[in-house]
Design a protein around this motif. Structure first.
Motif, PDB file in Angstrom:
ATOM      1  N   MET A 161      29.269  68.937  49.375  1.00 39.29           N
ATOM      2  CA  MET A 161      31.330  69.465  49.122  1.00 39.29           C
ATOM      3  C   MET A 161      31.021  71.127  49.694  1.00 39.29           C
ATOM      4  O   MET A 161      32.231  71.175  50.130  1.00 39.29           O
ATOM      5  N   THR A 162      30.359  71.528  49.794  1.00 40.88           N
ATOM      6  CA  THR A 162      30.295  72.922  49.854  1.00 40.88           C
ATOM      7  C   THR A 162      30.406  73.633  50.389  1.00 40.88           C
ATOM      8  O   THR A 162      30.948  74.308  51.071  1.00 40.88           O
ATOM      9  N   MET A 163      29.718  72.700  51.330  1.00 37.27           N
ATOM     10  CA  MET A 163      29.256  72.972  52.953  1.00 37.27           C
ATOM     11  C   MET A 163      29.691  72.997  54.479  1.00 37.27           C
ATOM     12  O   MET A 163      29.649  72.850  55.253  1.00 37.27           O
ATOM     13  N   ALA A 164      29.917  71.143  54.020  1.00 37.80           N
ATOM     14  CA  ALA A 164      29.678  70.584  54.870  1.00 37.80           C
ATOM     15  C   ALA A 164      31.603  70.485  55.557  1.00 37.80           C
ATOM     16  O   ALA A 164      32.211  70.165  55.268  1.00 37.80           O
ATOM     17  N   THR A 165      30.910  70.268  56.667  1.00 42.98           N
ATOM     18  CA  THR A 165      32.657  70.087  57.323  1.00 42.98           C
ATOM     19  C   THR A 165      32.408  68.292  57.615  1.00 42.98           C
ATOM     20  O   THR A 165      33.504  67.736  57.560  1.00 42.98           O
ATOM     21  N   HIS A 166      31.801  67.615  57.468  1.00 41.64           N
ATOM     22  CA  HIS A 166      31.293  66.215  57.255  1.00 41.64           C
ATOM     23  C   HIS A 166      30.247  65.826  56.745  1.00 41.64           C
ATOM     24  O   HIS A 166      29.119  66.873  56.670  1.00 41.64           O
ATOM     25  N   VAL A 167      30.214  64.667  56.127  1.00 43.72           N
ATOM     26  CA  VAL A 167      29.075  64.154  55.314  1.00 43.72           C
ATOM     27  C   VAL A 167      28.742  62.473  55.785  1.00 43.72           C
ATOM     28  O   VAL A 167      29.920  61.999  56.307  1.00 43.72           O
ATOM     29  N   GLY A 168      27.487  62.307  56.694  1.00 45.35           N
ATOM     30  CA  GLY A 168      26.794  61.211  56.597  1.00 45.35           C
ATOM     31  C   GLY A 168      26.531  60.694  55.237  1.00 45.35           C
ATOM     32  O   GLY A 168      25.347  61.140  54.969  1.00 45.35           O
ATOM     33  N   VAL A 169      26.278  59.836  55.052  1.00 41.96           N
ATOM     34  CA  VAL A 169      26.089  59.038  53.553  1.00 41.96           C
ATOM     35  C   VAL A 169      24.900  57.267  54.045  1.00 41.96           C
ATOM     36  O   VAL A 169      25.445  57.049  54.930  1.00 41.96           O
ATOM     37  N   LEU A 170      24.130  57.897  54.041  1.00 35.93           N
ATOM     38  CA  LEU A 170      22.903  57.240  54.260  1.00 35.93           C
ATOM     39  C   LEU A 170      22.340  56.121  52.766  1.00 35.93           C
ATOM     40  O   LEU A 170      22.654  56.611  52.053  1.00 35.93           O
ATOM     41  N   ASP A 171      22.647  55.363  53.166  1.00 38.95           N
ATOM     42  CA  ASP A 171      21.491  54.095  52.282  1.00 38.95           C
ATOM     43  C   ASP A 171      20.200  53.382  53.149  1.00 38.95           C
ATOM     44  O   ASP A 171      20.867  52.231  53.908  1.00 38.95           O
ATOM     45  N   GLN A 172      19.062  53.314  52.674  1.00 37.70           N
ATOM     46  CA  GLN A 172      18.224  52.230  52.840  1.00 37.70           C
ATOM     47  C   GLN A 172      18.463  52.830  54.139  1.00 37.70           C
ATOM     48  O   GLN A 172      17.809  51.481  55.085  1.00 37.70           O
ATOM     49  N   GLY A 173      18.108  53.303  54.944  1.00 34.06           N
ATOM     50  CA  GLY A 173      18.228  53.679  56.473  1.00 34.06           C
ATOM     51  C   GLY A 173      19.899  53.036  57.234  1.00 34.06           C
ATOM     52  O   GLY A 173      19.685  53.003  58.533  1.00 34.06           O
ATOM     53  N   ARG A 174      20.454  53.075  56.608  1.00 32.07           N
ATOM     54  CA  ARG A 174      21.620  52.428  58.001  1.00 32.07           C
ATOM     55  C   ARG A 174      22.822  53.827  57.102  1.00 32.07           C
ATOM     56  O   ARG A 174      22.861  53.817  56.108  1.00 32.07           O
ATOM     57  N   LEU A 175      24.314  53.972  58.439  1.00 30.49           N
ATOM     58  CA  LEU A 175      25.055  54.817  57.682  1.00 30.49           C
ATOM     59  C   LEU A 175      25.756  54.931  57.042  1.00 30.49           C
ATOM     60  O   LEU A 175      26.322  53.439  58.047  1.00 30.49           O
ATOM     61  N   VAL A 176      26.593  53.707  56.040  1.00 34.10           N
ATOM     62  CA  VAL A 176      27.673  53.896  55.545  1.00 34.10           C
ATOM     63  C   VAL A 176      28.905  54.050  55.324  1.00 34.10           C
ATOM     64  O   VAL A 176      29.984  53.506  55.033  1.00 34.10           O
ATOM     65  N   GLN A 177      29.002  55.421  55.602  1.00 36.28           N
ATOM     66  CA  GLN A 177      29.894  56.585  55.484  1.00 36.28           C
ATOM     67  C   GLN A 177      30.320  57.457  56.261  1.00 36.28           C
ATOM     68  O   GLN A 177      29.174  58.018  55.956  1.00 36.28           O
ATOM     69  N   PHE A 178      30.742  58.011  57.022  1.00 35.85           N
ATOM     70  CA  PHE A 178      30.722  59.383  57.788  1.00 35.85           C
ATOM     71  C   PHE A 178      32.523  59.539  57.605  1.00 35.85           C
ATOM     72  O   PHE A 178      33.133  58.739  58.243  1.00 35.85           O
ATOM     73  N   GLY A 179      32.445  60.799  57.462  1.00 36.11           N
ATOM     74  CA  GLY A 179      33.900  61.956  57.269  1.00 36.11           C
ATOM     75  C   GLY A 179      34.115  62.706  56.957  1.00 36.11           C
ATOM     76  O   GLY A 179      32.254  63.405  56.040  1.00 36.11           O
ATOM     77  N   THR A 180      34.690  63.844  56.178  1.00 30.56           N
ATOM     78  CA  THR A 180      35.171  64.872  55.233  1.00 30.56           C
ATOM     79  C   THR A 180      34.520  64.743  54.231  1.00 30.56           C
ATOM     80  O   THR A 180      35.035  64.098  54.025  1.00 30.56           O
ATOM     81  N   PRO A 181      33.921  65.369  53.427  1.00 29.01           N
ATOM     82  CA  PRO A 181      33.900  65.646  51.915  1.00 29.01           C
ATOM     83  C   PRO A 181      34.507  65.538  51.318  1.00 29.01           C
ATOM     84  O   PRO A 181      34.514  64.026  50.298  1.00 29.01           O
ATOM     85  N   ARG A 182      35.943  65.675  51.558  1.00 26.14           N
ATOM     86  CA  ARG A 182      37.325  65.373  50.721  1.00 26.14           C
ATOM     87  C   ARG A 182      37.791  64.127  51.003  1.00 26.14           C
ATOM     88  O   ARG A 182      38.034  62.997  50.668  1.00 26.14           O
ATOM     89  N   ALA A 183      37.772  63.193  52.408  1.00 24.11           N
ATOM     90  CA  ALA A 183      38.167  61.750  52.494  1.00 24.11           C
ATOM     91  C   ALA A 183      36.881  60.633  52.195  1.00 24.11           C
ATOM     92  O   ALA A 183      37.101  60.260  51.106  1.00 24.11           O
ATOM     93  N   ILE A 184      35.384  61.286  51.958  1.00 30.25           N
ATOM     94  CA  ILE A 184      34.804  59.991  51.066  1.00 30.25           C
ATOM     95  C   ILE A 184      34.636  60.183  49.920  1.00 30.25           C
ATOM     96  O   ILE A 184      35.277  58.941  48.971  1.00 30.25           O
ATOM     97  N   TYR A 185      35.123  61.569  49.506  1.00 32.46           N
ATOM     98  CA  TYR A 185      35.543  61.275  47.975  1.00 32.46           C
ATOM     99  C   TYR A 185      36.989  61.188  47.640  1.00 32.46           C
ATOM    100  O   TYR A 185      36.827  59.745  46.517  1.00 32.46           O
ATOM    101  N   GLU A 186      37.971  60.838  48.556  1.00 39.93           N
ATOM    102  CA  GLU A 186      39.060  60.631  47.580  1.00 39.93           C
ATOM    103  C   GLU A 186      38.906  59.165  48.132  1.00 39.93           C
ATOM    104  O   GLU A 186      40.371  58.811  47.589  1.00 39.93           O
ATOM    105  N   ASP A 187      38.788  58.483  49.462  1.00 40.27           N
ATOM    106  CA  ASP A 187      38.430  57.282  49.820  1.00 40.27           C
ATOM    107  C   ASP A 187      36.800  56.524  50.166  1.00 40.27           C
ATOM    108  O   ASP A 187      36.733  56.194  51.181  1.00 40.27           O
ATOM    109  N   PRO A 188      36.117  55.999  49.705  1.00 44.11           N
ATOM    110  CA  PRO A 188      35.495  56.079  49.325  1.00 44.11           C
ATOM    111  C   PRO A 188      35.574  54.222  50.082  1.00 44.11           C
ATOM    112  O   PRO A 188      36.130  53.391  49.396  1.00 44.11           O
ATOM    113  N   VAL A 189      34.360  54.033  50.800  1.00 45.35           N
ATOM    114  CA  VAL A 189      34.047  52.574  51.256  1.00 45.35           C
ATOM    115  C   VAL A 189      33.361  51.604  49.969  1.00 45.35           C
ATOM    116  O   VAL A 189      33.275  50.003  50.251  1.00 45.35           O
TER     117      VAL A 189
END
Length: 331
Positions: A200-228
């Protein structure tokens, strides 16, 4: 610096799938954090990009150049690992100088001195330059390890949980320093962690990984406010999002199985009656640990709240997330 692109990258170790069809673009000059628990595929992704491991399928490019068949040295990347990668028989200065003395870089002596001095001052280890690596504390060793990467000017920095072994204050200080370095230099940085505060404090973009799959990629704020999904929503936020049965409050969509409530999205004063289980005072805010019809949840309230354990509080959701039976977000 350079844009990094992964296209359909997959990797298995025996019968274990480490990465499964990962497609992601790391923009030039960005600070991208790969976030997820142990086994999510974060470090494997880093090793694929660095050239330490080879994908079973897919393509990796840096600056538009296909990396297939290229060694880590040929990829022009600088790496920092969780474990200190120092030469114990060398001094701090010699460890910092080492990358600059490679036959590939051929850095002039005065430039070596300038870069080493600047990085040592930034990492607060100028007074340790004459010490052997074995004479340093764990935190100092990690700062030297980070410094060895920073003295270079590579196409890409790769960092694998470099702050996890440091004490809380130093972690906080270095988070600020790393972000400032990246922002001021325009460096492209790929950073692996399971620490959502770092994301949250350093990233311009975050890639959320789950068991080898990329489930969401975006800004920390976008993932926080609009998770998939519930999984993505649970990766960011402190305290973690409250996941509750959807029928606990009126108004849930027909397909909703769960409702997700960030602590700040719980309004007090009207709605369902809950009981205060614990009051956690943190100075600038207070967290209320509540029980609602047998379900635990956490919300935030005024720092000087008079509420005590056992008190009754009426609550209702504001801007909730709804999720179906698979955990996917219902728009």
């Amino acid at each position: 610096m350079a844009e990094v692109a992964l296209r359909g990258v997959s990797k298995s170790f025996g019968g274990d799938v480490a990465l499964d069809d990962v497609t992601m673009t790391i923009p030039d000059g960005s600070f991208v954090v790969l976030l997820g628990p142990t086994g999510a595929g974060k470090t494997t992704t880093l090793r694929m990009v660095s050239g330490l491991d080879v994908p079973d399928r897919g393509q990796i490019s840096i600056g538009g150049r296909d990396m297939a068949g290229l060694t880590p040295a040929q990829r022009d990347v600088a790496m920092v690992f969780q474990q200190y990668s120092l030469y114990p028989h060398l001094t701090v200065r010699q460890n910092l100088e080492f990358p600059l003395k490679s036959p590939i870089l051929r850095t002039p002596r005065d430039e070596i001195d300038r870069k080493v001095g600047a990085v040592a001052e930034m990492l607060q280890i100028s007074h340790k330059l004459s010490n052997k690596a074995t004479e340093l504390s764990g935190g100092e060793m990690q700062r030297v390890s980070i410094g060895r990467a920073l003295v270079r000017n590579p196409a890409l920095y790769l960092m694998d949980e470099p702050l996890s072994s440091l004490d809380a204050k130093l972690r906080s200080d270095l988070r600020i320093e790393l972000k400032n370095i990246q922002a001021n230099s325009g460096a492209t940085l790929l950073y692996v962690t399971h620490d959502q505060i770092e994301a949250m404090t350093m990233a311009t973009h975050v890639g959320v990984l789950d068991q080898g799959r990329l489930v969401q990629f975006g800004t920390p704020r976008a993932i926080y406010e609009d998770p998939v999904s519930i999984y993505a929503a649970s990766r960011l936020g402190q305290p973690r999002i409250n996941i509750l049965p959807a029928d606990l409050f009126p108004g849930a969509p027909a397909r909703a199985r769960n409702i997700g409530l960030r602590p700040e999205h719980i309004l007090q004063g009207a709605g369902q009656e809950s009981q205060v289980q614990r009051v956690e005072r943190l100075g600038d805010q207070t967290r209320l640990h509540l029980s609602l019809k047998g379900h635990d949840l956490i919300t935030v309230t005024d720092a000087h709240t008079p509420l005590t354990p056992g008190a009754l509080v009426k609550i209702q959701p504001q801007n909730p997330f709804y999720f179906d039976a698979t955990g996917a977000r219902i728009a």
